[in-house]
Design an enzyme around this catalytic site. Structure first.
Site, PDB file in Angstrom:
ATOM      1  N   ASP A  94       0.713   2.495   3.915  1.00  0.00           N
ATOM      2  CA  ASP A  94      -0.669   2.962   3.840  1.00  0.00           C
ATOM      3  C   ASP A  94      -1.268   2.952   5.243  1.00  0.00           C
ATOM      4  O   ASP A  94      -0.703   2.392   6.183  1.00  0.00           O
ATOM      5  CB  ASP A  94      -1.487   2.151   2.844  1.00  0.00           C
ATOM      6  N   SER A  95      -2.405   3.592   5.390  1.00  0.00           N
ATOM      7  CA  SER A  95      -2.928   3.883   6.725  1.00  0.00           C
ATOM      8  C   SER A  95      -3.637   2.719   7.380  1.00  0.00           C
ATOM      9  O   SER A  95      -3.897   2.747   8.576  1.00  0.00           O
ATOM     10  CB  SER A  95      -3.899   5.061   6.644  1.00  0.00           C
ATOM     11  N   GLY A  97      -6.703   1.843   6.511  1.00  0.00           N
ATOM     12  CA  GLY A  97      -8.139   2.046   6.381  1.00  0.00           C
ATOM     13  C   GLY A  97      -8.803   1.119   5.380  1.00  0.00           C
ATOM     14  O   GLY A  97      -9.870   0.569   5.645  1.00  0.00           O
ATOM     15  N   ASP A 272       1.031   2.151  -6.723  1.00  0.00           N
ATOM     16  CA  ASP A 272       1.338   0.873  -6.088  1.00  0.00           C
ATOM     17  C   ASP A 272       0.262  -0.114  -6.494  1.00  0.00           C
ATOM     18  O   ASP A 272      -0.867   0.270  -6.772  1.00  0.00           O
ATOM     19  CB  ASP A 272       1.361   0.993  -4.556  1.00  0.00           C
TER      20      ASP A 272
END
Length: 383
Positions: A94-95, A97, A272
């Site tokens: 994931d990024s 963020g 997820d």
């Protein structure tokens, strides 16, 4: 034959639900898919081979946590996240963020990105779309997520609209940074993230912007953040259908088994969640008859297994109760293994039901049994 960079194929549909495969260089991902969360380069309390044995085709790593410790550059120096952790199949990262917004102190947002202080030691950091993609590239991610801005669904529509628009600008920058990634871009994939809280028009505007940019897959972001299942499902009644039907759809951070079943019925392909591992460490087991709190005194002398087909069936509920009550790490390990296995059994059941055009009855049977807490949750036969 050379493995494809990224190829999604739909093998069967039943209503809005789909089952198929994502083919990548490091392996094939069967969909609908559940991705165990390996936040800091490990699925907690599990060895990679054990995670694979539960049926997982892909795991998730976290940009925020790995950039802080041990550092993306160090992971790259040590051969990348796959070699470092011992997991040789696909990894989605994931990024960062969400964690920046939820964990960090003194966060400052700007058009360039987010400046924040580490929740570990208070050190200052800056995360932009370009840096997020760079970190994910250094980690060696197979599926990279665009950098986005998440705001609670309880904020005003004006705030939600501003965050969505900024996320779309960041998505364009993320795509450009990914495309400039050289050899890694030639073997990895990138997903965009739809935002817009619970507002249908904002979701549509976000989807339109993402489709114009073009991604290998699309995530539905900004849900499972406290809005409740009914509100989440109401959003999923339209949000996935706003995205490219030929690409995978990933619902981020979801969820409970009944959340997953309902989302699959609405066209979601990937999931997820930390719930199966976190619950396992805290003494909760998921079963076909609903969650079981193994700390409960009712299990203290129960010699039956959590589920006779579980990989931990040789250990009784009484023994698991003892381990958890005693704070023994083996209890967390065994319940985590069971929970990940159970989640993969749910995914396998969904894939089979879609293939055989019986999803409606399978889901109804699952919900009826899972929601009924009246039985002693012996496990066993599936819906």
């Amino acid at each position: 034959m050379i493995a494809p960079r990224f190829a999604f194929s739909i093998h069967a549909t039943d209503g809005l639900a789909r089952t198929g495969e994502i083919a990548m260089g490091r392996g094939t991902i069967r969909t609908p898919a559940f991705m165990p969360v390996g936040t800091a380069g490990t699925v907690k309390a599990m060895r990679p081979a054990e995670v694979r044995a539960t049926g997982a085709d892909i795991i998730l790593g976290n940009t925020y946590h790995l950039m802080l410790r041990p550092g993306a550059e160090r992971v790259a120096k040590l051969g990348g996240l796959h070699a470092f952790s011992g997991w040789d199949r696909p990894i989605l990262t994931d990024s960062g963020g969400y964690q920046v917004m939820s964990l960090s102190a003194l966060t400052k947002r700007s058009e360039d990105g987010v400046s924040f202080k580490s929740h570990l030691d208070g050190s200052a950091h800056h995360l932009s779309p370009e840096r997020s993609i760079e970190i994910q590239r250094l980690l060696g991610s197979d599926i990279i997520m665009a950098f986005d801005e998440l705001v609670p669904t309880t904020t005003s529509r004006e705030v939600q609209a501003e965050a969505m628009a900024r996320s779309m600008r960041w998505a364009k920058r993320s795509r450009a940074a990914f495309d400039g990634g050289g050899d890694h871009a030639a073997r990895a994939a990138i997903f965009g993230i739809q935002q817009g809280a619970l507002d249908r028009d904002l979701r549509q505007a976000s989807a339109d912007a993402l489709l114009e940019i073009g991604f290998d897959g699309y995530a539905v972001g900004g849900l499972a953040v406290g809005e409740g299942q009914d509100a989440m499902f109401a959003c999923l009644d339209y949000a996935p259908q706003q995205l490219d039907p030929a690409k995978p759809r990933y619902l981020m951070g979801v969820g409970k088994p009944d959340d997953i079943v309902g989302a699959v019925e609405r066209g979601i392909d990937m999931f997820d969640c930390v719930l199966p591992t976190r619950s396992g460490r805290n003494g909760q087991a998921f079963t076909w008859d609903g969650p079981v709190n193994i700390r409960n005194a009712r299990w203290a002398e129960d010699l039956s297994p959590i589920d006779p087909e579980s990989p931990i069936a040789e250990w009784s509920r009484a023994y698991l109760h003892h381990l958890i009550k005693s704070g023994e790490m083996l209890g967390a390990m065994l319940l985590t293994q069971h929970n990940l296995w159970f989640y993969q059994q749910v995914m396998a059941g969904l894939r089979a039901a879609i293939t055989e055009q019986r999803l409606k009855s399978w889901a109804s049977d699952f919900r009826t049994r899972y929601a009924s807490r009246s039985s002693p949750a012996r496990g066993g036969s599936r819906p």
